[in-house]
Scaffold this motif. Sequence first.
Motif, PDB file in Angstrom:
ATOM      1  N   UNK A 210       0.848  -1.141  -0.081  1.00 22.54           N
ATOM      2  CA  UNK A 210      -0.459   0.171  -0.489  1.00 22.54           C
ATOM      3  C   UNK A 210       1.404   1.365   0.410  1.00 22.54           C
ATOM      4  N   UNK A 211       1.205   1.509   1.014  1.00 26.62           N
ATOM      5  CA  UNK A 211       2.541   2.346   1.328  1.00 26.62           C
ATOM      6  C   UNK A 211       3.352   2.761  -0.277  1.00 26.62           C
ATOM      7  N   UNK A 212       4.035   1.515  -0.701  1.00 21.73           N
ATOM      8  CA  UNK A 212       4.340   1.487  -2.128  1.00 21.73           C
ATOM      9  C   UNK A 212       4.044   1.892  -3.314  1.00 21.73           C
ATOM     10  N   UNK A 213       3.289   1.672  -3.698  1.00 17.37           N
ATOM     11  CA  UNK A 213       1.727   2.043  -3.970  1.00 17.37           C
ATOM     12  C   UNK A 213       1.222   3.072  -4.206  1.00 17.37           C
ATOM     13  N   UNK A 214       1.520   4.090  -3.202  1.00 21.09           N
ATOM     14  CA  UNK A 214       0.550   5.146  -2.699  1.00 21.09           C
ATOM     15  C   UNK A 214       0.702   6.326  -4.242  1.00 21.09           C
ATOM     16  N   UNK A 215       1.761   6.424  -4.566  1.00 21.28           N
ATOM     17  CA  UNK A 215       1.854   6.969  -5.570  1.00 21.28           C
ATOM     18  C   UNK A 215       1.520   7.141  -6.940  1.00 21.28           C
ATOM     19  N   UNK A 216       0.919   5.941  -7.158  1.00 23.58           N
ATOM     20  CA  UNK A 216       0.033   5.770  -8.071  1.00 23.58           C
ATOM     21  C   UNK A 216      -0.183   6.435  -8.466  1.00 23.58           C
ATOM     22  N   UNK A 217      -2.066   7.000  -7.200  1.00 18.96           N
ATOM     23  CA  UNK A 217      -2.578   7.810  -7.527  1.00 18.96           C
ATOM     24  C   UNK A 217      -1.915   9.535  -7.048  1.00 18.96           C
ATOM     25  N   UNK A 218      -1.230   9.675  -5.922  1.00 20.90           N
ATOM     26  CA  UNK A 218      -1.101  10.094  -5.499  1.00 20.90           C
ATOM     27  C   UNK A 218      -0.285  11.127  -5.992  1.00 20.90           C
ATOM     28  N   UNK A 219       0.222  10.891  -6.934  1.00 18.33           N
ATOM     29  CA  UNK A 219       2.201  11.360  -7.307  1.00 18.33           C
ATOM     30  C   UNK A 219       1.440  12.967  -7.989  1.00 18.33           C
TER      31      UNK A 219
END
Length: 438
Positions: A26-35
Motif C-alpha cells: 500500500x505504501x509503495x504504490x500510493x504514489x500511483x494515484x498520489x503522484x
Amino acid sequence: MPAGCAPVRSWLIWLTAVTVYLLAVFHRTSFGVAGLKAAERFGVGSAALGIFTVLQVGVYAAMQIPTGVLVDRYGPRRVLTAAALILGSGQLLLGLADSYALGLVARGVLGLGDALTFVSVLRLVAAHFPAHRYPLLASFTSAVGYLGNLAATVPLTLLLDGPGWTVTFLAVGAVTVLYSVPVALRVRDTPEGVPEKRREPVRVGHLREQIRLAWQTPGTRLGFWVHFATMFAPNVLTLLWGLPFLVQGQGLPPATASALLTVFVFGSMAGGPLLGAVIGRYPVARVPLVIGYLIGAAGVWAVLLGWNGHIPVGVLVPAFAFLTLGGPASMIGFALARDYNPLSRVGTATGVVNVGGFLATTVTALAIGVLLQWTGGNFRIALLAVVAVLAVGSFRMLVWWRRARASVFEAEARGEEVPVHIRRRRWDRALEPVGAAA
C-alpha cells in the motif's frame, strides 16, 4: 510436520506476517494515484516526480541482499517488526512533509521499511511449510500484497480528495506503527516444536561467503533475471507512470484511470495462486511459462506503442490484464532460489533474486521521467524504455536458463540429488562452464 500439511499455528504466523507486506505494498504504490497531487504539493515536474519512485525503489533494491542476510542472521520476526515501525514512520513523515527534499527523505524511509518485508515473509514460508507448497504460498503472499495495491487505487484517491494529504498519510502511518506490536508478539521464526537456532556473532567473512555462494548458484542467477524481466513493467505502471500515462497521454479522467489500474490488482490476485499451483505441481514448466509471458508482453507493448491516436479502453483492459501476469510470473524466481539453495541461505538468495525486478523498475522509471521531460510529455517515446529493458532482461534470462540446466545435468552425472529432473534437449550443452561470469 507431515508432508503436504502445516499446523494452524504456522498459518496464523503467515497471516500476521503477510499483513505487514500488504501494508508495505500500500505504501509503495500510493504514489500511483498520489503522484499528481505530490507534483502540486511540492511544485515539481515529471523528472523530479520520477525521483520519488526511483529513490524509494532504489533503496528497496539496494537493501535486498542486506535484508536477506539480516533475515538469515536475526530471523524474520525481528526484521518484520522493524519493517512495520520504519514503514509507519516514513508515512508519518510524508504526511507532514511540505517540501520536495523532506518528501524525498520520507519516500527513502518508506523504501527501507518496504525492503525488509517480502524476503522476511518468504523466509517464514520456507521454514513453516513443505517445500512443494512454497511456490503456491509465495504466490498467495504476492496476491495478498495486491490487496494493499487495491487500497492504493480508488479508495486512496477518494481519501486524498476528501480528508486530504496530511490526514490520510498520518492515519495510515499510525496504523502501520501500531501493527508492529502483534507482529512482535505473534510471529515465530520456526514451527512449533523446532527450537530457534542460536544466534552466533556476526562474522563479515561468513556474510560475504553467503552472498558469494548465493550469487554463484546458477539457479539463483536464473531467478534474478526471471524477476528482472517479468515484474518491472506492471510495477512501473502501478507505482508511478500508469496514472499520468492514462490521464495526460490518453486523455482519460482521473477516476477512470484509477479504475483501470485496478486491473493490475485483480489480475495478479487471480493469476498468482493459479500460477503458483501449476508450477508447484509441474516445476519443469516454470521457465517455459516465463518465456511465454515475455513473448506476449512484447506483443502487448508493440500494440500499445504502435496505436494511432488514443487507445480505446477496450484495448487497454486486456493489455493491462496480460501485463499484470508479470507479477505472478516473477514469483518463479523465488521458487528457483528456494530449490537451488540450502535453507540456511534461502533468505540471502531470495534477496538476490528480489534485486532483479526492482533494479529494472528503478532504471525504467527514471528513464521514462527523463524522456518525458526531454520530449515534452511524449509517452510513446518515453515508454520505449520499457521495451529496451524487457529485451535486455529476456536475453539474460535465456542465457542463465541454459546455464542452470547445464548445472543440473552435471549434478545428475555426479550422482547428486537435484530439485527438478529435466529432459536434455539438443540445445543443452552440459559441459559448458556454468560458473563462468555473465
